[in-house]
Design a protein around this motif. Structure first.
Motif, PDB file in Angstrom:
ATOM      1  N   ASP A   7       0.943  -1.272   0.050  1.00 21.86           N
ATOM      2  CA  ASP A   7       0.052  -0.048   0.008  1.00 21.86           C
ATOM      3  C   ASP A   7       0.722   1.179  -0.025  1.00 21.86           C
ATOM      4  N   ARG A  44      -6.556 -16.186   2.226  1.00 18.39           N
ATOM      5  CA  ARG A  44      -7.751 -16.137   2.943  1.00 18.39           C
ATOM      6  C   ARG A  44      -7.753 -17.063   4.385  1.00 18.39           C
ATOM      7  N   VAL A  49      -9.338 -12.721   4.308  1.00 21.63           N
ATOM      8  CA  VAL A  49      -9.842 -12.011   3.179  1.00 21.63           C
ATOM      9  C   VAL A  49      -9.142 -12.333   1.789  1.00 21.63           C
ATOM     10  N   SER A  51      -7.945 -12.144  -2.144  1.00 27.62           N
ATOM     11  CA  SER A  51      -6.609 -11.680  -2.932  1.00 27.62           C
ATOM     12  C   SER A  51      -6.618 -11.659  -4.236  1.00 27.62           C
ATOM     13  N   SER A  85      -3.020  -7.718  -4.346  1.00 29.24           N
ATOM     14  CA  SER A  85      -3.814  -6.838  -3.665  1.00 29.24           C
ATOM     15  C   SER A  85      -5.024  -7.672  -2.674  1.00 29.24           C
ATOM     16  N   LEU A  86      -5.666  -6.900  -1.792  1.00 30.63           N
ATOM     17  CA  LEU A  86      -6.590  -7.571  -0.984  1.00 30.63           C
ATOM     18  C   LEU A  86      -7.936  -7.061  -1.353  1.00 30.63           C
ATOM     19  N   ASP A  87      -8.855  -8.061  -1.303  1.00 32.28           N
ATOM     20  CA  ASP A  87     -10.242  -7.592  -1.628  1.00 32.28           C
ATOM     21  C   ASP A  87     -10.990  -6.993  -0.692  1.00 32.28           C
ATOM     22  N   ALA A  88     -10.499  -6.731   0.568  1.00 34.13           N
ATOM     23  CA  ALA A  88     -11.110  -6.102   1.771  1.00 34.13           C
ATOM     24  C   ALA A  88     -10.110  -5.557   2.816  1.00 34.13           C
ATOM     25  N   ALA A  89     -10.770  -4.599   3.589  1.00 33.11           N
ATOM     26  CA  ALA A  89      -9.638  -3.987   4.467  1.00 33.11           C
ATOM     27  C   ALA A  89      -9.807  -4.651   5.837  1.00 33.11           C
ATOM     28  N   ALA A  90     -10.840  -5.420   6.183  1.00 32.36           N
ATOM     29  CA  ALA A  90     -11.406  -5.896   7.521  1.00 32.36           C
ATOM     30  C   ALA A  90     -10.833  -7.451   7.669  1.00 32.36           C
ATOM     31  N   PHE A  91      -9.850  -7.479   8.486  1.00 27.70           N
ATOM     32  CA  PHE A  91      -9.189  -8.946   8.535  1.00 27.70           C
ATOM     33  C   PHE A  91      -9.800  -9.711   9.598  1.00 27.70           C
TER      34      PHE A  91
END
Length: 127
Positions: A7, A44, A49, A51, A85-91
Motif C-alpha cells: 500500500d 484467506r 480476506v 486476494s 492486492s486484497l479484496d477487503a480491509a477488514a481482517f
C-alpha cells in the motif's frame, strides 16, 4: 508461496504464532494445487480476506530459507513471491498462525524481529 501486499510505501507483515517473528503471509502448496490458488488459499486462511495476484516478484531460496527441525532434518525451502492486492480491509486473523499484522515501510522493517529473507523480497517488490 509468499504474498507481498503493498500500500504505497508500506507492506503488510504478519507476526507468526510459531516463532513470534514478523514475516510475509504465505505457505505451502497442497497436493494437486496450483501455486496461485495455494497463495490465495493461504491469504484467506491467515487473514480472512480474498486476494488478487498482480505479478511475480521473484523466486527465493538459499541459506536464509534453510531450517533444521528438532529431529535433525535439515531442509532448504524455495518460495515464489507474488505481488497481491486484497479484496477487503477488514481482517479475520487465524490466531493459530498469525498473532498480529502491521503495515511497515522498508525503513521500519529493520526495527522488527523478522525473517531476514523478506528483506530481499520487499526490495525487489519496489523495483
Amino acid at each position: 508461496m509468499t504474498a507481498v501486499v503493498r500500500d504505497g510505501d508500506r507492506f503488510l507483515l504478519a507476526r507468526q504464532s510459531d516463532s513470534g517473528r514478523w514475516s510475509l503471509v504465505g505457505g505451502g502448496v497442497e497436493p494437486g494445487e496450483e501455486p496461485r490458488a495455494a497463495l490465495q488459499r493461504e491469504v484467506r486462511e491467515e487473514l480472512g480476506v480474498g486476494s488478487d495476484i498482480i505479478r511475480i516478484v521473484g523466486a527465493y531460496g538459499g541459506p536464509l530459507l534453510e531450517n533444521v527441525y528438532p529431529d535433525g532434518d535439515h531442509v532448504g525451502y524455495v518460495t515464489v513471491a507474488y505481488l497481491c492486492s486484497l479484496d477487503a480491509a477488514a481482517f479475520a486473523l487465524d490466531e493459530d498462525e498469525v498473532l498480529e499484522i502491521r503495515w511497515v515501510t522498508l525503513a521500519e522493517l529493520g526495527e522488527l524481529d523478522h525473517h531476514e529473507w523478506i528483506d530481499q523480497v520487499l526490495h525487489d517488490a519496489v523495483r
